[in-house]
Design a protein around this motif. Structure first.
Motif, PDB file in Angstrom:
ATOM      1  N   ALA A 186       0.794  -1.299  -0.153  1.00  0.00           N
ATOM      2  CA  ALA A 186       0.009  -0.091   0.236  1.00  0.00           C
ATOM      3  C   ALA A 186       1.069   1.208  -0.040  1.00  0.00           C
ATOM      4  CB  ALA A 186      -0.957  -0.165   1.155  1.00  0.00           C
ATOM      5  N   SER A 187       2.189   1.187   0.341  1.00  0.00           N
ATOM      6  CA  SER A 187       2.906   2.408   0.325  1.00  0.00           C
ATOM      7  C   SER A 187       3.820   2.638  -0.646  1.00  0.00           C
ATOM      8  CB  SER A 187       3.983   2.338   1.781  1.00  0.00           C
ATOM      9  OG  SER A 187       4.765   1.263   1.378  1.00  0.00           O
ATOM     10  N   LEU A 188       3.546   1.775  -1.766  1.00  0.00           N
ATOM     11  CA  LEU A 188       4.439   1.981  -3.078  1.00  0.00           C
ATOM     12  C   LEU A 188       3.848   3.324  -3.602  1.00  0.00           C
ATOM     13  CD1 LEU A 188       3.848  -1.664  -4.699  1.00  0.00           C
ATOM     14  CD2 LEU A 188       6.138  -0.602  -3.764  1.00  0.00           C
ATOM     15  N   VAL A 189       4.942   3.822  -4.240  1.00  0.00           N
ATOM     16  CA  VAL A 189       4.621   5.008  -5.050  1.00  0.00           C
ATOM     17  C   VAL A 189       4.100   4.851  -6.404  1.00  0.00           C
ATOM     18  CG1 VAL A 189       5.862   7.091  -6.145  1.00  0.00           C
ATOM     19  CG2 VAL A 189       6.600   6.322  -3.816  1.00  0.00           C
ATOM     20  N   ARG A 190       2.834   5.539  -6.738  1.00  0.00           N
ATOM     21  CA  ARG A 190       2.232   4.887  -7.794  1.00  0.00           C
ATOM     22  C   ARG A 190       2.138   5.968  -8.908  1.00  0.00           C
ATOM     23  NH1 ARG A 190      -0.778   0.301  -7.487  1.00  0.00           N
ATOM     24  NH2 ARG A 190      -0.315  -0.708  -5.621  1.00  0.00           N
ATOM     25  N   HIS A 191       3.123   7.087  -8.797  1.00  0.00           N
ATOM     26  CA  HIS A 191       3.068   7.786 -10.180  1.00  0.00           C
ATOM     27  C   HIS A 191       4.439   7.765 -10.678  1.00  0.00           C
ATOM     28  CE1 HIS A 191       4.757  10.697  -7.214  1.00  0.00           C
ATOM     29  NE2 HIS A 191       3.827  10.286  -6.433  1.00  0.00           N
ATOM     30  N   PRO A 192       4.807   8.110 -11.773  1.00  0.00           N
ATOM     31  CA  PRO A 192       6.042   7.925 -12.420  1.00  0.00           C
ATOM     32  C   PRO A 192       6.727   9.233 -11.945  1.00  0.00           C
ATOM     33  CG  PRO A 192       4.158   7.878 -14.074  1.00  0.00           C
ATOM     34  CD  PRO A 192       3.842   7.960 -13.114  1.00  0.00           C
ATOM     35  N   PRO A 193       8.373   9.142 -11.849  1.00  0.00           N
ATOM     36  CA  PRO A 193       8.952   7.972 -12.446  1.00  0.00           C
ATOM     37  C   PRO A 193       8.956   6.843 -11.670  1.00  0.00           C
ATOM     38  CG  PRO A 193      10.140   9.731 -11.353  1.00  0.00           C
ATOM     39  CD  PRO A 193       8.932  10.222 -11.267  1.00  0.00           C
ATOM     40  N   TYR A 194       8.484   6.778 -10.409  1.00  0.00           N
ATOM     41  CA  TYR A 194       8.254   5.641  -9.407  1.00  0.00           C
ATOM     42  C   TYR A 194       9.498   5.760  -8.580  1.00  0.00           C
ATOM     43  CZ  TYR A 194       4.552   3.993 -12.667  1.00  0.00           C
ATOM     44  OH  TYR A 194       3.729   3.771 -13.417  1.00  0.00           O
TER      45      TYR A 194
END
Length: 201
Positions: free
Chosen positions: A68-76
């Motif tokens: 759930a804590s993953l960065v979900r927008h580029p450039p990641y």
């Protein structure tokens, strides 16, 4: 059970050839989480970038929290950035979960603060599973343990793993641990220099 939980149990029971601090263990646990998230299809690695897939649950609280804590927008986020961000205090979180399963009266938290030798952990299904993976020389678990100086019967470095995400993550964990030790060395040198100034006549 997850690779992070198995790695913690191995660290509890198998001696390391060097001192392993909470920071070292936390970085390795964050790397283990990444590999479990890749296996679960929660993310893919593009070079060293973490590209999230469809949101899904794994059935493990800490691993779901990681996903759930993953960065979900580029450039990641890069693997390195993830290790430092997610790794902050992660060893304490995993010790807490293990103590919920097999209460030790705080003995594991004491071990985490003053790790000098393997800790005696109560027998449990989790411990048996981790021991089985370790005895089977499971490459991911052995490779992660090796970054902490815990040598398995067939220690595998990053070059021994055929799977590209495993190679990438193991190399990043190794680099992060090297950087952490360099920071510690600089602090020791600065502390010694400060003490010498005050001791000078």
């Amino acid at each position: 059970m997850t690779t992070s939980q198995d790695l913690l149990i191995v660290a509890l029971n198998v001696p390391s050839n060097r001192e392993v601090g909470q920071g070292d263990l936390s970085l390795a646990l964050a790397g283990a989480e990444l590999l479990d998230l890749v296996d679960a299809g929660v993310l893919t690695l593009e070079d060293d970038r973490l590209v999230p897939g469809a949101e899904r649950t794994t059935g493990d609280r800490l691993l779901d929290e990681a996903g759930a804590s993953l960065v979900r927008h580029p450039p990641y986020e890069t693997v390195e950035d993830w290790l430092w961000r997610r790794g902050r205090g992660l060893a304490q979180a995993y010790v807490g979960v293990l103590e919920e399963e097999t209460p030790t009266g705080g003995a594991l938290r004491h071990w985490l603060r003053r790790r000098s030798e393997p800790a005696a952990a109560a027998d449990s299904p989790s411990r048996r599973r981790a021991n089985d993976r370790w005895a089977a020389h499971e490459p991911v678990l052995v490779g992660l343990a090796d970054t902490l100086g815990i040598e398995g019967p067939s220690a595998a470095g990053p070059g021994d793993a055929a799977d590209e995400p495993v190679v990438t993550v193991l190399a990043a964990v190794h680099d992060a641990l090297t950087e952490l030790e360099a920071v510690r060395q600089r602090r020791r040198i600065e502390d010694e220099a400060f003490e010498n100034v005050w001791r000078a006549p």
